[in-house]
Motif scaffolding. Structure first.
Motif, PDB file in Angstrom:
ATOM      1  N   LEU A  43      44.922 104.988  48.154  1.00  0.00           N
ATOM      2  CA  LEU A  43      44.076 104.311  47.172  1.00  0.00           C
ATOM      3  C   LEU A  43      42.808 103.771  47.824  1.00  0.00           C
ATOM      4  CD1 LEU A  43      46.824 102.425  45.139  1.00  0.00           C
ATOM      5  CD2 LEU A  43      45.381 104.300  44.302  1.00  0.00           C
ATOM      6  N   LYS A  44      42.930 103.242  49.030  1.00  0.00           N
ATOM      7  CA  LYS A  44      41.749 102.742  49.735  1.00  0.00           C
ATOM      8  C   LYS A  44      40.793 103.885  50.066  1.00  0.00           C
ATOM      9  CE  LYS A  44      43.798  98.552  51.702  1.00  0.00           C
ATOM     10  NZ  LYS A  44      44.270  97.831  52.895  1.00  0.00           N
ATOM     11  N   ILE A  45      41.346 105.024  50.457  1.00  0.00           N
ATOM     12  CA  ILE A  45      40.500 106.175  50.768  1.00  0.00           C
ATOM     13  C   ILE A  45      39.802 106.680  49.512  1.00  0.00           C
ATOM     14  CG2 ILE A  45      40.543 108.591  51.516  1.00  0.00           C
ATOM     15  CD1 ILE A  45      40.779 106.546  53.783  1.00  0.00           C
ATOM     16  N   ALA A  46      40.534 106.727  48.400  1.00  0.00           N
ATOM     17  CA  ALA A  46      39.940 107.197  47.151  1.00  0.00           C
ATOM     18  C   ALA A  46      38.807 106.291  46.689  1.00  0.00           C
ATOM     19  CB  ALA A  46      41.015 107.290  46.074  1.00  0.00           C
ATOM     20  N   ALA A  47      38.823 105.017  47.101  1.00  0.00           N
ATOM     21  CA  ALA A  47      37.790 104.066  46.695  1.00  0.00           C
ATOM     22  C   ALA A  47      36.636 103.983  47.688  1.00  0.00           C
ATOM     23  CB  ALA A  47      38.407 102.676  46.522  1.00  0.00           C
ATOM     24  N   ASP A  48      36.731 104.671  48.812  1.00  0.00           N
ATOM     25  CA  ASP A  48      35.741 104.546  49.874  1.00  0.00           C
ATOM     26  C   ASP A  48      34.487 105.352  49.539  1.00  0.00           C
ATOM     27  OD1 ASP A  48      34.289 105.030  52.407  1.00  0.00           O
ATOM     28  OD2 ASP A  48      36.009 104.058  53.346  1.00  0.00           O
ATOM     29  N   PRO A  49      33.314 104.730  49.491  1.00  0.00           N
ATOM     30  CA  PRO A  49      32.096 105.465  49.145  1.00  0.00           C
ATOM     31  C   PRO A  49      31.718 106.528  50.168  1.00  0.00           C
ATOM     32  CG  PRO A  49      31.576 103.208  49.815  1.00  0.00           C
ATOM     33  CD  PRO A  49      33.047 103.287  49.668  1.00  0.00           C
ATOM     34  N   ASP A  50      32.055 106.312  51.435  1.00  0.00           N
ATOM     35  CA  ASP A  50      31.768 107.331  52.444  1.00  0.00           C
ATOM     36  C   ASP A  50      32.563 108.605  52.192  1.00  0.00           C
ATOM     37  OD1 ASP A  50      30.056 105.568  53.729  1.00  0.00           O
ATOM     38  OD2 ASP A  50      31.608 104.860  55.126  1.00  0.00           O
ATOM     39  N   ILE A  51      33.796 108.441  51.745  1.00  0.00           N
ATOM     40  CA  ILE A  51      34.629 109.606  51.432  1.00  0.00           C
ATOM     41  C   ILE A  51      34.095 110.314  50.187  1.00  0.00           C
ATOM     42  CG2 ILE A  51      36.942 110.366  50.788  1.00  0.00           C
ATOM     43  CD1 ILE A  51      36.666 109.466  53.716  1.00  0.00           C
ATOM     44  N   ALA A  52      33.720 109.530  49.190  1.00  0.00           N
ATOM     45  CA  ALA A  52      33.182 110.120  47.967  1.00  0.00           C
ATOM     46  C   ALA A  52      31.921 110.925  48.244  1.00  0.00           C
ATOM     47  CB  ALA A  52      32.899 109.027  46.942  1.00  0.00           C
ATOM     48  N   ALA A  53      31.128 110.467  49.223  1.00  0.00           N
ATOM     49  CA  ALA A  53      29.890 111.169  49.561  1.00  0.00           C
ATOM     50  C   ALA A  53      30.148 112.423  50.387  1.00  0.00           C
ATOM     51  CB  ALA A  53      28.957 110.234  50.326  1.00  0.00           C
ATOM     52  N   ALA A  54      31.303 112.480  51.070  1.00  0.00           N
ATOM     53  CA  ALA A  54      31.549 113.560  52.021  1.00  0.00           C
ATOM     54  C   ALA A  54      32.306 114.743  51.434  1.00  0.00           C
ATOM     55  CB  ALA A  54      32.316 113.026  53.229  1.00  0.00           C
ATOM     56  N   CYS A  55      33.126 114.522  50.398  1.00  0.00           N
ATOM     57  CA  CYS A  55      34.015 115.596  49.964  1.00  0.00           C
ATOM     58  C   CYS A  55      34.496 115.363  48.542  1.00  0.00           C
ATOM     59  CB  CYS A  55      35.225 115.687  50.895  1.00  0.00           C
ATOM     60  SG  CYS A  55      36.309 114.224  50.833  1.00  0.00           S
ATOM     61  N   ASP A  56      35.184 116.369  48.021  1.00  0.00           N
ATOM     62  CA  ASP A  56      35.925 116.245  46.770  1.00  0.00           C
ATOM     63  C   ASP A  56      37.389 116.038  47.143  1.00  0.00           C
ATOM     64  OD1 ASP A  56      33.683 116.623  45.169  1.00  0.00           O
ATOM     65  OD2 ASP A  56      33.887 118.798  45.252  1.00  0.00           O
ATOM     66  N   LEU A  57      37.892 114.850  46.888  1.00  0.00           N
ATOM     67  CA  LEU A  57      39.227 114.450  47.341  1.00  0.00           C
ATOM     68  C   LEU A  57      40.225 114.511  46.192  1.00  0.00           C
ATOM     69  CD1 LEU A  57      40.810 113.108  49.804  1.00  0.00           C
ATOM     70  CD2 LEU A  57      40.402 110.950  48.592  1.00  0.00           C
ATOM     71  N   THR A  58      41.371 115.113  46.454  1.00  0.00           N
ATOM     72  CA  THR A  58      42.478 115.130  45.497  1.00  0.00           C
ATOM     73  C   THR A  58      43.719 114.578  46.173  1.00  0.00           C
ATOM     74  OG1 THR A  58      41.624 117.040  44.273  1.00  0.00           O
ATOM     75  CG2 THR A  58      43.970 116.566  44.059  1.00  0.00           C
ATOM     76  N   LEU A  59      44.347 113.606  45.537  1.00  0.00           N
ATOM     77  CA  LEU A  59      45.589 113.049  46.058  1.00  0.00           C
ATOM     78  C   LEU A  59      46.767 113.903  45.601  1.00  0.00           C
ATOM     79  CD1 LEU A  59      45.033 109.231  45.346  1.00  0.00           C
ATOM     80  CD2 LEU A  59      44.265 110.600  47.301  1.00  0.00           C
ATOM     81  N   PHE A  60      47.716 114.135  46.508  1.00  0.00           N
ATOM     82  CA  PHE A  60      48.940 114.850  46.170  1.00  0.00           C
ATOM     83  C   PHE A  60      50.091 113.863  46.228  1.00  0.00           C
ATOM     84  CE2 PHE A  60      46.520 118.581  46.425  1.00  0.00           C
ATOM     85  CZ  PHE A  60      47.277 119.651  45.952  1.00  0.00           C
ATOM     86  N   GLY A  61      50.675 113.602  45.059  1.00  0.00           N
ATOM     87  CA  GLY A  61      51.754 112.643  44.987  1.00  0.00           C
ATOM     88  C   GLY A  61      52.339 112.599  43.600  1.00  0.00           C
ATOM     89  N   SER A  62      53.013 111.527  43.309  1.00  0.00           N
ATOM     90  CA  SER A  62      53.637 111.310  42.004  1.00  0.00           C
ATOM     91  C   SER A  62      52.814 110.283  41.230  1.00  0.00           C
ATOM     92  CB  SER A  62      55.071 110.801  42.194  1.00  0.00           C
ATOM     93  OG  SER A  62      55.527 110.125  41.046  1.00  0.00           O
TER      94      SER A  62
END
Length: 411
Positions: A50-69
């Motif tokens: 959740l912290k990674i999904a909220a990180d603006p640096d991550i949002a700027a670097a890639c398209d992120l998809t979480l794999f989970g339930s």
């Protein structure tokens, strides 16, 4: 869109709580598509995700998809909000659940009720295994450029019937990688000097008593070949000029045979033969294990001028797990990333475990952030390497999707 990790086909976007962000205007180069698994849902994995999904640096670097339930992630989201409120900490950083990109992995009915926070169980082991299984399947199908794996409990895996030493061995099996053709590598970039430390383990999850008999010429041949391939393809180093430091096995590298014969009879002669076979490379060693980390430690803690003066190696080959990881984690615990070299798809992971004993809200996401950013750099370097090899943009896209030979991450 939300896709089904069970059928590996895009699914109709359904009305519901989770949706994928609309794609931005097409850039000149496609953004890396990163799959991040939650790891063991009873540990810090969901909070870190959740912290990674909220990180603006991550949002700027890639398209992120979480794999989970979805069910377990919503539970973790709600519990985290309560923990933050109890500690009078702000929860403003928590991502909106409605905006997450999530591959909702189907679980058997008994799993979600059996997941207990802070406790390794067969249910949490089954969940984390299925999250990884779905992400790897999607990456091998070309849906993602890299997989970043959250921490799992090996005991929980075993309790669920999945008898793998760790995630690396499962990934290698899925990729069809032959023994010795892949390796556990750790990458850490210094925030002060910019220098990047690259470590490969000759042996990984092997009992210490079995290490000496595990180290053979064949094993060392394969590990050096893996480094020679990985440094240019995956980490962007010049192919014709690499500096690799090889550790001895015994104290003081055997002290001329007085503290062990492996350096005199195996590692030293093997290195001499490799120097003749690779005249373009600087192969240093056998380096006494207790002093091998002096230069890299100073380069990591220092500045650019220190790196220039010290000339640390481009990569280090350690003979066994703790010989490499004890000094590396002391030097760069929050920056180090586990990178599986030699796989047809990019895989990185944080260098910490499940931290079952950690209270909600206290998990440090920096290592996972570094893992995602490294995965992005590796995917881009693989693309560049494939294009430079003459395959053109189409071949580059195939390589980045995990269908071509390994390529690289800018160092």
């Amino acid at each position: 869109m939300i896709f089904s990790p069970q059928t590996h086909q895009p699914a109709r976007c359904r009305r519901g709580p989770l949706r994928v962000r609309a794609a931005a205007a097409a850039p000149r180069r496609p953004r890396p598509r990163i799959a991040l698994t939650l790891g063991d849902p009873a540990g810090v994995g969901p909070e870190v995700a959740l912290k990674i999904a909220a990180d603006p640096d991550i949002a700027a670097a890639c398209d992120l998809t979480l794999f989970g339930s979805e069910q377990l992630l919503r539970r973790a989201h709600a519990e985290l909000r309560l923990c933050l409120a109890a500690h009078r900490a702000g929860a403003g950083w928590l991502p909106d659940m409605e905006s997450l990109s999530l591959a909702d992995v189907a679980l058997p009915g008994w799993v979600a009720p059996g997941v207990v926070p802070h406790l390794a169980t067969n249910a949490s082991g089954e969940a984390s295994f299925r999250f990884l299984e779905a992400a790897v399947t999607a990456a091998m199908a070309g849906d993602f450029d890299a997989v970043v794996t959250g921490p799992v409990s090996k005991a929980a895996w075993h309790a669920a019937g999945h008898r793998y030493p760790g995630q690396t061995e499962y990934l290698a099996e899925r990729a069809g990688a032959a023994a010795g053709s892949y390796g556990m590598m750790f990458v850490a970039r210094s925030p002060s000097s910019g220098w990047q430390c690259n470590l490969l383990l000759a042996t990984a999850h092997v009992p210490l008593a079995e290490v000496p008999k595990s180290i053979t010429r064949g094993l060392l041949d394969r590990k050096l070949a893996l480094l020679m391939e990985t440094l240019p393809k995956d980490l962007g180093y010049p192919r014709d000029k690499v500096h690799i430091a090889v550790a001895g096995l015994n104290p003081h590298s055997g002290e001329g045979g007085q503290m062990g014969r492996e350096e005199e009879e195996l590692i030293g002669p093997w290195l001499e033969a490799q120097r003749a076979a690779h005249p373009h490379a600087w192969l240093e060693g056998p380096v006494p294990p207790d002093t091998m980390w002096v230069r890299p430690g100073r380069a990591f803690r220092g500045g650019p001028r220190d790196v220039e003066q010290l000339q640390p190696a481009d990569a280090y080959l350690a003979m066994y797990h703790d010989q490499g990881l004890a000094p590396l984690k002391l030097m760069a615990f929050d920056q180090a990333v586990n990178f599986t070299a030699g796989l047809p798809f990019v895989r990185t992971s944080p260098d910490h475990g499940t931290a079952f004993d950690l209270d909600g809200g206290l998990a440090d996401a920096n290592s996972t952030k570094e893992a995602v950013l490294l995965a992005c750099r590796v995917a881009e370097q693989r693309r560049r390497h494939a294009e430079a090899a003459g395959g053109g943009p189409g071949a580059a896209a195939g390589a980045a999707a995990g269908r071509g030979a390994p390529a690289a991450a800018a160092g």
